[in-house]
Structure formats: C-alpha cells, structure tokens
Design a protein around this motif. Structure first.
Motif, PDB file in Angstrom:
ATOM      1  N   THR A 153       0.993  -1.149   0.549  1.00  0.00           N
ATOM      2  CA  THR A 153       0.330  -0.037  -0.200  1.00  0.00           C
ATOM      3  C   THR A 153       0.662   1.355  -0.066  1.00  0.00           C
ATOM      4  O   THR A 153       0.420   2.252  -0.666  1.00  0.00           O
ATOM      5  CB  THR A 153      -0.916   0.263   0.793  1.00  0.00           C
ATOM      6  OG1 THR A 153      -1.892  -1.063   0.815  1.00  0.00           O
ATOM      7  CG2 THR A 153      -1.296   0.783   1.845  1.00  0.00           C
ATOM      8  N   SER A 154       2.122   1.322   0.459  1.00  0.00           N
ATOM      9  CA  SER A 154       2.911   2.256   1.215  1.00  0.00           C
ATOM     10  C   SER A 154       3.810   3.148  -0.433  1.00  0.00           C
ATOM     11  O   SER A 154       3.637   3.863  -0.725  1.00  0.00           O
ATOM     12  CB  SER A 154       4.181   2.082   2.286  1.00  0.00           C
ATOM     13  OG  SER A 154       3.382   2.035   3.003  1.00  0.00           O
ATOM     14  N   ALA A 155       3.955   1.410  -1.229  1.00  0.00           N
ATOM     15  CA  ALA A 155       4.675   1.777  -1.752  1.00  0.00           C
ATOM     16  C   ALA A 155       3.459   2.180  -3.993  1.00  0.00           C
ATOM     17  O   ALA A 155       3.618   2.627  -4.497  1.00  0.00           O
ATOM     18  CB  ALA A 155       5.356   0.728  -3.016  1.00  0.00           C
ATOM     19  N   PHE A 156       2.577   1.607  -4.107  1.00  0.00           N
ATOM     20  CA  PHE A 156       1.662   2.032  -5.221  1.00  0.00           C
ATOM     21  C   PHE A 156       0.550   2.226  -5.237  1.00  0.00           C
ATOM     22  O   PHE A 156      -0.206   2.291  -5.655  1.00  0.00           O
ATOM     23  CB  PHE A 156       1.796   0.792  -5.399  1.00  0.00           C
ATOM     24  CG  PHE A 156       3.147  -0.351  -5.292  1.00  0.00           C
ATOM     25  CD1 PHE A 156       3.185  -0.208  -6.797  1.00  0.00           C
ATOM     26  CD2 PHE A 156       3.197  -1.200  -5.003  1.00  0.00           C
ATOM     27  CE1 PHE A 156       4.140  -0.317  -7.088  1.00  0.00           C
ATOM     28  CE2 PHE A 156       4.572  -2.229  -5.227  1.00  0.00           C
ATOM     29  CZ  PHE A 156       5.073  -1.838  -6.316  1.00  0.00           C
ATOM     30  N   SER A 157      -0.409   2.583  -3.639  1.00  0.00           N
ATOM     31  CA  SER A 157      -1.599   2.653  -3.577  1.00  0.00           C
ATOM     32  C   SER A 157      -1.197   4.551  -3.853  1.00  0.00           C
ATOM     33  O   SER A 157      -0.636   4.968  -3.022  1.00  0.00           O
ATOM     34  CB  SER A 157      -2.114   2.400  -2.471  1.00  0.00           C
ATOM     35  OG  SER A 157      -1.880   1.144  -2.368  1.00  0.00           O
ATOM     36  N   ALA A 158      -2.627   4.901  -4.268  1.00  0.00           N
ATOM     37  CA  ALA A 158      -2.747   6.436  -4.278  1.00  0.00           C
ATOM     38  C   ALA A 158      -3.562   6.911  -2.961  1.00  0.00           C
ATOM     39  O   ALA A 158      -3.243   8.188  -2.567  1.00  0.00           O
ATOM     40  CB  ALA A 158      -3.740   7.124  -4.887  1.00  0.00           C
ATOM     41  N   ILE A 159      -3.977   5.889  -2.341  1.00  0.00           N
ATOM     42  CA  ILE A 159      -4.856   6.318  -0.886  1.00  0.00           C
ATOM     43  C   ILE A 159      -5.973   7.266  -1.044  1.00  0.00           C
ATOM     44  O   ILE A 159      -7.413   7.014  -0.361  1.00  0.00           O
ATOM     45  CB  ILE A 159      -3.640   7.542  -0.096  1.00  0.00           C
ATOM     46  CG1 ILE A 159      -2.589   5.758   0.204  1.00  0.00           C
ATOM     47  CG2 ILE A 159      -4.229   7.257   1.459  1.00  0.00           C
ATOM     48  CD1 ILE A 159      -2.904   5.101   0.896  1.00  0.00           C
ATOM     49  N   ARG A 160      -5.667   8.683  -1.579  1.00  0.00           N
ATOM     50  CA  ARG A 160      -7.412   9.406  -1.706  1.00  0.00           C
ATOM     51  C   ARG A 160      -6.148  10.124  -3.063  1.00  0.00           C
ATOM     52  O   ARG A 160      -5.133  10.332  -3.414  1.00  0.00           O
ATOM     53  CB  ARG A 160      -7.213  10.169  -0.746  1.00  0.00           C
ATOM     54  CG  ARG A 160      -7.705   9.783   0.346  1.00  0.00           C
ATOM     55  CD  ARG A 160      -8.065  10.680   1.787  1.00  0.00           C
ATOM     56  NE  ARG A 160      -8.985  10.167   2.791  1.00  0.00           N
ATOM     57  CZ  ARG A 160      -8.132   8.924   3.396  1.00  0.00           C
ATOM     58  NH1 ARG A 160      -7.193   8.936   3.900  1.00  0.00           N
ATOM     59  NH2 ARG A 160      -9.477   8.651   4.371  1.00  0.00           N
TER      60      ARG A 160
END
Length: 226
Positions: A172-179
């Motif tokens: 999640t930290s490396a590939f996700s945009a989150i918002r």
C-alpha cells in the motif's frame, strides 16, 4: 489552465459550498417551514461519536479517534546493541458527516491533526476527505471532491480505525494513491434473488493523489473496478 486543474478547482468549490451548507444543516431543514428545526443531540453510544438530527430527519455526526504508535529498532553487531525507540501519534482524526432525510445527499469532511500520511511515505496533509455524494437512483451514487479512490488495492477498503495495527502494508505504501480529487461513481446490482451482488465502480480524477492545492501535474486518470 489544464483540464485537470480546472476539474480540481471546480470540485473544491463544489465541496466547500456543500460542506459549508452542512454546517448550517438546521437552516436547510427549516427552509419553507414557519418554525425552525434546530439540531438536536441524540443518545450517545460509545464509539459512534456525537450525533445530531432534526425533526425532519436530517442528520449530522461528529466523530474522531486517535491511534498512538510505538516503534523500537535494534541493531546487532555492536557492543552494546544500539536501540532506538520512537513514540508518536500515528493518526489523530476528526470527521464530520451529514445526510439528508431521504438519503439523497450526504457529505464528509475529515482532517488529520497528527501531521502524518496514510502510507507514511509522502508529505503530510491536513485535509483527508472533502466530498459530497448524491444518490441518483437505487444504489447508484455519484461523489465529487477528494476521497479514498476505488481503484486502489482491497486493503484500502478497510477503514483506518478498524485496523488491528496502526501501519498498513508496504504494498500500500509503495503503489496506492490512497485518496484523489475527482468524480466517483458506484453502484450495486443484486444477482436475481441470491445474496450475491455485483459492485461496479468508475472514477475520473486528476491522478495527483492527495494534492488539492498543489500545482497540477497534467492529465486525467480514468479507472474502474468490478
């Protein structure tokens, strides 16, 4: 001015107007009535925040939570071993939700006062969620503003305050945009008379992540999920 920058500014203005209106929800509820309908506090239940409602059925909720974090690192091969401990507030969030009596319109405004990010790798931001959502028909809903995007990995469908541990995975930290800032569409179709559903999602965003007030990097991002 690029299309992404124009979309960002239009959505921010829309959300600000909607949230500002939600803060005076009692005035909206009283429109057309001779007598005002002030917000009335509901019975408090632990973990559900402060809830308010009007006689017409409009609702407002103020909710917050804190997640402290302790991190201890040790280095072997030295005498004595080096140990570093860090204590910090991982998340300190305040959220305001509002909704109409007919469940047609709702909004959310959420800020993080801890100065951290969800993935703990980017620059911290104060504003997390600022969006308004409209139900077109049935389960079809359209959201405009900044919110969690539907195109991230499924881990992001779990809310932060429901996690067993304060940190998310490194994927999640490396590939996700989150918002992201944009337009978000969601629906739910039931498979005949069974308990199974199809849940399609469609998003049109700036593709810049959590950066509503940062310079536009150009382009738009289109994504979907089923």
């Amino acid at each position: 001015m690029s299309w992404a920058d124009l979309l960002r500014r239009a959505l921010i203005a829309c959300v600000i107007l909607t949230v500002a209106g939600g803060l005076s929800w009692s005035e909206i509820a009283a429109a057309g009535d001779a007598d005002p309908q002030p917000l009335r506090p509901e019975k408090y239940r632990p973990g559900e925040g402060l809830r308010f409602s009007t006689p017409a059925g409009h609702t407002l909720r103020l909710f917050g939570y804190a997640q402290p974090s302790v991190e201890v690192k040790g280095t072997t091969g030295t005498n004595p071993p080096d140990t570093v401990a860090r204590f910090r507030m991982r998340r300190l969030r305040l959220r305001l939700d509002g909704g109409s009596a007919d469940d047609r319109v709702d909004f959310r405004l959420q800020v993080d006062l801890a100065g951290q990010t969800e993935a703990d790798v980017d620059e911290p931001t104060l504003l997390l969620d600022a969006f308004a959502r409209y139900r077109l028909r049935g389960n079809t809903r359209i959201s405009v503003g900044q919110r969690s995007t539907f195109t991230d990995n499924r881990e992001l469908f779990m809310l932060s305050h429901t996690l067993q541990l304060p940190e998310r995975s490194r994927v999640t930290s490396a590939f996700s945009a989150i918002r992201e800032v944009g337009i978000f569409a969601e629906d739910r179709w039931r498979v005949r008379q069974s308990s199974h559903y199809f849940k399609p999602y469609l998003v049109l965003t700036t593709g810049d992540g959590v950066a509503p007030f940062q310079p536009d990097r150009g382009g738009l991002k289109v994504g979907g999920r089923l």
